[in-house]
Design a protein around this motif. Structure first.
Motif, PDB file in Angstrom:
ATOM      1  N   ASP A   1      23.833   5.193  36.423  1.00 40.70           N
ATOM      2  CA  ASP A   1      25.148   5.157  35.766  1.00 40.70           C
ATOM      3  C   ASP A   1      25.943   6.419  36.273  1.00 40.70           C
ATOM      4  O   ASP A   1      27.342   6.154  36.711  1.00 40.70           O
ATOM      5  CB  ASP A   1      25.024   5.551  34.172  1.00 40.70           C
ATOM      6  N   LEU A   2      25.638   7.503  36.361  1.00 44.39           N
ATOM      7  CA  LEU A   2      26.347   8.671  36.960  1.00 44.39           C
ATOM      8  C   LEU A   2      26.100   8.950  38.385  1.00 44.39           C
ATOM      9  O   LEU A   2      24.609   8.783  38.744  1.00 44.39           O
ATOM     10  CB  LEU A   2      26.294   9.967  36.128  1.00 44.39           C
ATOM     11  N   GLN A   3      26.889   9.619  39.375  1.00 47.13           N
ATOM     12  CA  GLN A   3      26.551   9.928  40.557  1.00 47.13           C
ATOM     13  C   GLN A   3      27.027  11.435  40.728  1.00 47.13           C
ATOM     14  O   GLN A   3      27.968  11.885  40.051  1.00 47.13           O
ATOM     15  CB  GLN A   3      27.430   9.151  41.540  1.00 47.13           C
ATOM     16  N   MET A   4      26.319  12.320  41.696  1.00 46.08           N
ATOM     17  CA  MET A   4      26.466  13.518  41.762  1.00 46.08           C
ATOM     18  C   MET A   4      26.211  13.765  43.431  1.00 46.08           C
ATOM     19  O   MET A   4      25.114  13.441  44.011  1.00 46.08           O
ATOM     20  CB  MET A   4      25.480  14.162  40.816  1.00 46.08           C
ATOM     21  N   GLU A   5      27.369  14.579  43.871  1.00 37.60           N
ATOM     22  CA  GLU A   5      26.855  15.010  45.376  1.00 37.60           C
ATOM     23  C   GLU A   5      26.114  16.141  45.095  1.00 37.60           C
ATOM     24  O   GLU A   5      26.175  17.077  44.638  1.00 37.60           O
ATOM     25  CB  GLU A   5      28.074  15.290  45.902  1.00 37.60           C
ATOM     26  N   VAL A   6      24.902  16.230  46.034  1.00 33.18           N
ATOM     27  CA  VAL A   6      23.847  17.451  46.237  1.00 33.18           C
ATOM     28  C   VAL A   6      24.132  17.715  47.202  1.00 33.18           C
ATOM     29  O   VAL A   6      23.694  17.090  48.358  1.00 33.18           O
ATOM     30  CB  VAL A   6      22.419  16.742  45.737  1.00 33.18           C
ATOM     31  N   ASP A   7      23.960  19.076  47.465  1.00 34.24           N
ATOM     32  CA  ASP A   7      24.185  19.788  49.078  1.00 34.24           C
ATOM     33  C   ASP A   7      22.806  20.536  48.933  1.00 34.24           C
ATOM     34  O   ASP A   7      22.694  21.865  48.313  1.00 34.24           O
ATOM     35  CB  ASP A   7      25.502  20.587  48.905  1.00 34.24           C
ATOM     36  N   PHE A   8      21.991  20.228  49.710  1.00 39.94           N
ATOM     37  CA  PHE A   8      20.532  20.821  49.954  1.00 39.94           C
ATOM     38  C   PHE A   8      20.719  21.881  51.037  1.00 39.94           C
ATOM     39  O   PHE A   8      19.680  22.446  51.702  1.00 39.94           O
ATOM     40  CB  PHE A   8      19.624  19.932  50.256  1.00 39.94           C
ATOM     41  N   SER A   9      21.818  22.274  51.584  1.00 36.16           N
ATOM     42  CA  SER A   9      21.793  23.212  52.418  1.00 36.16           C
ATOM     43  C   SER A   9      21.948  24.687  52.087  1.00 36.16           C
ATOM     44  O   SER A   9      21.505  25.633  52.666  1.00 36.16           O
ATOM     45  CB  SER A   9      23.423  23.284  53.175  1.00 36.16           C
ATOM     46  N   ASN A  10      21.794  24.829  50.794  1.00 37.93           N
ATOM     47  CA  ASN A  10      21.615  25.904  50.061  1.00 37.93           C
ATOM     48  C   ASN A  10      19.949  26.166  49.925  1.00 37.93           C
ATOM     49  O   ASN A  10      19.248  25.550  49.233  1.00 37.93           O
ATOM     50  CB  ASN A  10      21.918  25.774  48.413  1.00 37.93           C
TER      51      ASN A  10
END
Length: 131
Positions: A69-78
């Motif tokens: 249903d929902l989307q989210m940008e995830v940044d694994f550079s951290n």
């Protein structure tokens, strides 16, 4: 969903059955522990824990995650985020493995990468399994 399936297993296997649980562990909680312990009282239980090697050692990438249903940008550079994800995943696996050991039920781990049938054959000692 996991707890619902374990409860259904009580109906289909009330006594003297081999119950094979194949799960990624998602949704496992105290209810899961109680339900599986009750299942083990009258049945043999064999667990297969399906794991994602990437979650043990996430790569520094960006991607979009969704729950349908929902989307989210995830940044694994951290780096700290990657370490936290890996640590949480290891803990989830350790908790599930501990629970199965307490019940004296085997828990075999298979990867979602590679030939699953070959992995299962190898874990069960059947010739022709993956190396």
């Amino acid at each position: 969903a996991l707890n619902r399936m374990i409860e259904r297993a009580h109906v289909f296997a009330p006594h003297d059955a081999l119950v094979v649980l194949i799960t990624d562990g998602f949704g496992a909680n105290e209810q899961t522990e109680r339900s599986t312990a009750r299942l083990v009282e009258h049945n043999d239980v064999l667990g297969f824990l399906v794991h994602d090697p990437w979650r043990f050692d996430p790569e520094p990438v960006r991607f979009t995650a969704s729950d349908g249903d929902l989307q989210m940008e995830v940044d694994f550079s951290n780096t700290s985020l990657r370490e936290k994800v890996a640590q949480d995943y290891r803990q989830e696996h350790a908790d599930l493995a501990h629970h199965f050991r307490r019940m004296s039920a085997p828990l075999l781990t298979i990867s979602n990468q590679g030939d699953v049938v070959a992995q299962v054959r190898r874990l069960l000692g059947v010739p022709g399994g993956a190396p």
